[in-house]
Design an enzyme around this catalytic site. Structure first.
Site, PDB file in Angstrom:
ATOM      1  N   GLY A 113       0.672  -0.857  -0.168  1.00 65.58           N
ATOM      2  CA  GLY A 113      -0.187  -0.027  -0.032  1.00 65.58           C
ATOM      3  C   GLY A 113       0.783   1.130   0.031  1.00 65.58           C
ATOM      4  O   GLY A 113       0.199   2.520  -0.525  1.00 65.58           O
ATOM      5  N   GLU A 116       1.735   1.703  -3.866  1.00 62.13           N
ATOM      6  CA  GLU A 116       0.439   2.297  -4.083  1.00 62.13           C
ATOM      7  C   GLU A 116       0.178   4.003  -4.015  1.00 62.13           C
ATOM      8  O   GLU A 116      -0.535   3.863  -4.725  1.00 62.13           O
ATOM      9  CB  GLU A 116      -0.769   1.333  -3.317  1.00 62.13           C
ATOM     10  CG  GLU A 116      -0.805  -0.216  -4.783  1.00 62.13           C
ATOM     11  CD  GLU A 116      -1.516  -1.458  -3.270  1.00 62.13           C
ATOM     12  OE1 GLU A 116      -1.241  -1.394  -2.464  1.00 62.13           O
ATOM     13  OE2 GLU A 116      -1.996  -1.455  -4.637  1.00 62.13           O
ATOM     14  N   GLU A 136       2.913  -8.714  -2.019  1.00 60.13           N
ATOM     15  CA  GLU A 136       1.763  -9.398  -1.752  1.00 60.13           C
ATOM     16  C   GLU A 136       1.480 -10.432  -1.480  1.00 60.13           C
ATOM     17  O   GLU A 136       1.065 -11.486  -0.784  1.00 60.13           O
ATOM     18  CB  GLU A 136       0.868  -8.734  -2.309  1.00 60.13           C
ATOM     19  CG  GLU A 136      -0.172  -6.970  -1.890  1.00 60.13           C
ATOM     20  CD  GLU A 136       0.694  -6.026  -2.550  1.00 60.13           C
ATOM     21  OE1 GLU A 136       2.302  -5.902  -3.056  1.00 60.13           O
ATOM     22  OE2 GLU A 136       0.398  -4.591  -2.406  1.00 60.13           O
TER      23      GLU A 136
HETATM   24  N1  CO8 Z   1       1.373  -3.724   8.945  1.00 57.73           N
HETATM   25  C1  CO8 Z   1       1.847  -3.468  10.265  1.00 57.73           C
HETATM   26  N2  CO8 Z   1       2.989  -3.409  11.624  1.00 57.73           N
HETATM   27  C2  CO8 Z   1       3.304  -3.296   9.814  1.00 57.73           C
HETATM   28  C3  CO8 Z   1       4.214  -3.308   8.936  1.00 57.73           C
HETATM   29  C4  CO8 Z   1       2.536  -3.753   8.167  1.00 57.73           C
HETATM   30  N3  CO8 Z   1       2.104  -3.615   6.952  1.00 57.73           N
HETATM   31  N4  CO8 Z   1       5.286  -3.406   8.627  1.00 57.73           N
HETATM   32  C5  CO8 Z   1       6.016  -3.217   9.169  1.00 57.73           C
HETATM   33  N5  CO8 Z   1       5.408  -2.833  10.477  1.00 57.73           N
HETATM   34  C6  CO8 Z   1       5.185  -3.139  12.250  1.00 57.73           C
HETATM   35  C7  CO8 Z   1       6.693  -4.471  12.218  1.00 57.73           C
HETATM   36  O1  CO8 Z   1       5.110  -5.440  13.074  1.00 57.73           O
HETATM   37  C8  CO8 Z   1       7.033  -4.033  14.088  1.00 57.73           C
HETATM   38  O2  CO8 Z   1       6.015  -3.918  14.402  1.00 57.73           O
HETATM   39  P1  CO8 Z   1       6.606  -4.284  16.178  1.00 57.73           P
HETATM   40  O3  CO8 Z   1       8.015  -3.932  16.807  1.00 57.73           O
HETATM   41  O4  CO8 Z   1       5.124  -4.179  17.300  1.00 57.73           O
HETATM   42  O5  CO8 Z   1       7.103  -6.139  16.232  1.00 57.73           O
HETATM   43  C9  CO8 Z   1       8.033  -3.155  13.114  1.00 57.73           C
HETATM   44  O6  CO8 Z   1       6.610  -2.216  12.210  1.00 57.73           O
HETATM   45  C10 CO8 Z   1       8.759  -2.719  12.470  1.00 57.73           C
HETATM   46  O7  CO8 Z   1       9.274  -3.494  11.860  1.00 57.73           O
HETATM   47  P2  CO8 Z   1       9.963  -5.080  11.886  1.00 57.73           P
HETATM   48  O8  CO8 Z   1      10.582  -5.211  13.090  1.00 57.73           O
HETATM   49  O9  CO8 Z   1       9.852  -5.870  10.451  1.00 57.73           O
HETATM   50  O10 CO8 Z   1      11.064  -3.844  11.145  1.00 57.73           O
HETATM   51  P3  CO8 Z   1      12.639  -4.625   9.952  1.00 57.73           P
HETATM   52  O11 CO8 Z   1      13.279  -3.507  10.060  1.00 57.73           O
HETATM   53  O12 CO8 Z   1      12.525  -5.357  10.631  1.00 57.73           O
HETATM   54  O13 CO8 Z   1      11.352  -4.968   8.750  1.00 57.73           O
HETATM   55  C11 CO8 Z   1       9.640  -4.531   7.093  1.00 57.73           C
HETATM   56  C12 CO8 Z   1      10.738  -3.505   7.509  1.00 57.73           C
HETATM   57  C13 CO8 Z   1      11.375  -4.854   5.641  1.00 57.73           C
HETATM   58  C14 CO8 Z   1       9.791  -2.863   6.176  1.00 57.73           C
HETATM   59  C15 CO8 Z   1       9.621  -4.953   6.736  1.00 57.73           C
HETATM   60  O14 CO8 Z   1       8.354  -4.656   8.361  1.00 57.73           O
HETATM   61  C16 CO8 Z   1       8.064  -5.452   6.403  1.00 57.73           C
HETATM   62  O15 CO8 Z   1       8.289  -6.589   5.975  1.00 57.73           O
HETATM   63  N6  CO8 Z   1       6.674  -4.947   6.917  1.00 57.73           N
HETATM   64  C17 CO8 Z   1       5.624  -5.494   5.811  1.00 57.73           C
HETATM   65  C18 CO8 Z   1       5.808  -5.479   4.715  1.00 57.73           C
HETATM   66  C19 CO8 Z   1       4.434  -5.199   3.221  1.00 57.73           C
HETATM   67  O16 CO8 Z   1       4.801  -7.230   3.185  1.00 57.73           O
HETATM   68  N7  CO8 Z   1       3.972  -4.431   2.789  1.00 57.73           N
HETATM   69  C20 CO8 Z   1       2.832  -5.136   1.733  1.00 57.73           C
HETATM   70  C21 CO8 Z   1       2.181  -5.506   2.981  1.00 57.73           C
HETATM   71  S1  CO8 Z   1       0.172  -5.715   2.057  1.00 57.73           S
HETATM   72  C22 CO8 Z   1      -0.379  -4.324   1.580  1.00 57.73           C
HETATM   73  O17 CO8 Z   1      -0.087  -3.398   1.778  1.00 57.73           O
HETATM   74  C23 CO8 Z   1      -1.747  -4.681   0.374  1.00 57.73           C
HETATM   75  C24 CO8 Z   1      -2.585  -3.731   0.392  1.00 57.73           C
HETATM   76  C25 CO8 Z   1      -3.477  -3.188  -0.234  1.00 57.73           C
HETATM   77  C26 CO8 Z   1      -4.814  -4.190   1.308  1.00 57.73           C
HETATM   78  C27 CO8 Z   1      -5.622  -4.388  -0.119  1.00 57.73           C
HETATM   79  C28 CO8 Z   1      -6.797  -4.756   1.366  1.00 57.73           C
HETATM   80  C29 CO8 Z   1      -7.668  -5.639   0.601  1.00 57.73           C
END
Ligand code: CO8
Length: 262
Positions: A113, A116, A136
């Site tokens: 997102g 996007e 995704e």
């Molecule tokens: N959602 C919720 N929490 C998140 C997200 C997310 N997308 N990304 C990171 N966080 C949180 C982590 O859970 C973590 O929380 P906590 O400290 O409480 O454990 C905090 O942010 C820090 O993140 P990390 O510890 O993972 O940090 P890193 O430096 O190790 O990694 C990354 C950074 C690589 C960005 C990693 O956080 C990651 O891979 N995040 C997810 C990325 C992802 O997959 N994004 C796509 C999500 S799907 C989407 O966007 C679809 C859009 C359309 C939706 C339509 C709905 C129908």
């Protein structure tokens, strides 16, 4: 003026509206609360004639937006997923179509997102540290906030499909090479670079700037002939503005124009 929401910070200064998405602990992930606030803020901005250019960025030094909020989506049903997707799509379309140009200042991860959101903006400036991707399919979903459509329109079908199928994350240089970003800036110069671009746009005649946005957006969603017909209408409209008279009089008089936005 400063308006503070829970998840979004908004400031205006000399015609520039600065939106900062502000959930740094969750890497600015888009949950329903943040999306609702962004929706309201965009309504406010669209009606504010004093704001001529908008910049959108993420808080913290790590992420622009790390995607839609995965913990919120985790247990959604298919119907709830569709509703959430349509909600986000409507907000991003609103962003794409507000009258003012919008610059994304991408300060870190722009994933799912987040990518996007950046693509719904008019111009993307990336920090050297920025990373882009549509991961995704590694989460068991497809992009749901317009990614399958805007990515292919922006960088072409073949490259878009490669990023979508692989969930690869690319750095700022690769994003630039792909045409996903317009400009790369050093991390500590990202906002000043975005502001300099905003100020350059602000120095031009504002009615035509906004009509250019409307004409490009309208034309991208229609056939060439209809787009060109729309262009003729907005071209004609410019001649009803004081800035057209000023711009052409200044050129003929060999001086700089003093645009008033009228
Ligand atoms: N959602 C919720 N929490 C998140 C997200 C997310 N997308 N990304 C990171 N966080 C949180 C982590 O859970 C973590 O929380 P906590 O400290 O409480 O454990 C905090 O942010 C820090 O993140 P990390 O510890 O993972 O940090 P890193 O430096 O190790 O990694 C990354 C950074 C690589 C960005 C990693 O956080 C990651 O891979 N995040 C997810 C990325 C992802 O997959 N994004 C796509 C999500 S799907 C989407 O966007 C679809 C859009 C359309 C939706 C339509 C709905 C129908």
């Amino acid at each position: 003026m400063v308006t503070t929401y829970n998840n979004v910070l908004y400031q205006t200064d000399n015609g520039i509206g600065m939106i900062t998405l502000n959930r740094p602990k969750a890497l600015n992930a888009l949950n329903s609360g943040l999306l609702k606030e962004l929706d309201s803020l965009l309504d406010e901005i669209a009606q504010d004639d004093n704001v001529k250019v908008v910049i959108i960025t993420g808080s913290g030094d790590k992420a622009f937006v790390a995607g839609a909020d995965i913990s919120e989506m985790q247990s959604m049903s298919a119907l709830a997923g569709r509703t959430f997707g349509k909600f986000g799509q409507a907000i991003f379309s609103k962003l794409e179509n507000i009258p003012q140009p919008v610059i994304a200042a991408v300060n870190g991860f722009a994933l799912g997102g987040g990518c996007e959101l950046a693509m719904a903006c008019d111009i993307r400036i990336a920090s050297e540290k920025a990373k882009f991707g549509q991961p995704e399919v590694s989460l068991g979903i497809v992009p749901g906030f317009g990614g399958t459509q805007r990515l292919s329109r922006l960088i072409g079908k073949g490259r878009a499909k490669e990023l979508l199928y692989t969930a690869d994350i690319v750095d700022a240089q690769e994003a630039y090479r792909l045409g996903l970003v317009n400009i790369i800036a050093p991390a500590d110069e990202l906002i000043s670079t975005a502001k300099a671009l905003a100020e350059k746009i602000l120095s031009r005649a504002q009615v035509p700037v906004q009509l250019c946005k409307a004409a490009v957006n309208t034309g991208m969603d229609t056939d060439l002939e209809s787009g060109i017909a729309y262009e003729a209408e907005v071209f004609g409209l410019c001649f009803a503005t004081a800035d057209q008279k000023e711009g052409m009089t200044a050129f003929v008089g060999k001086r700089k124009p003093n645009f008033t936005g009228k």
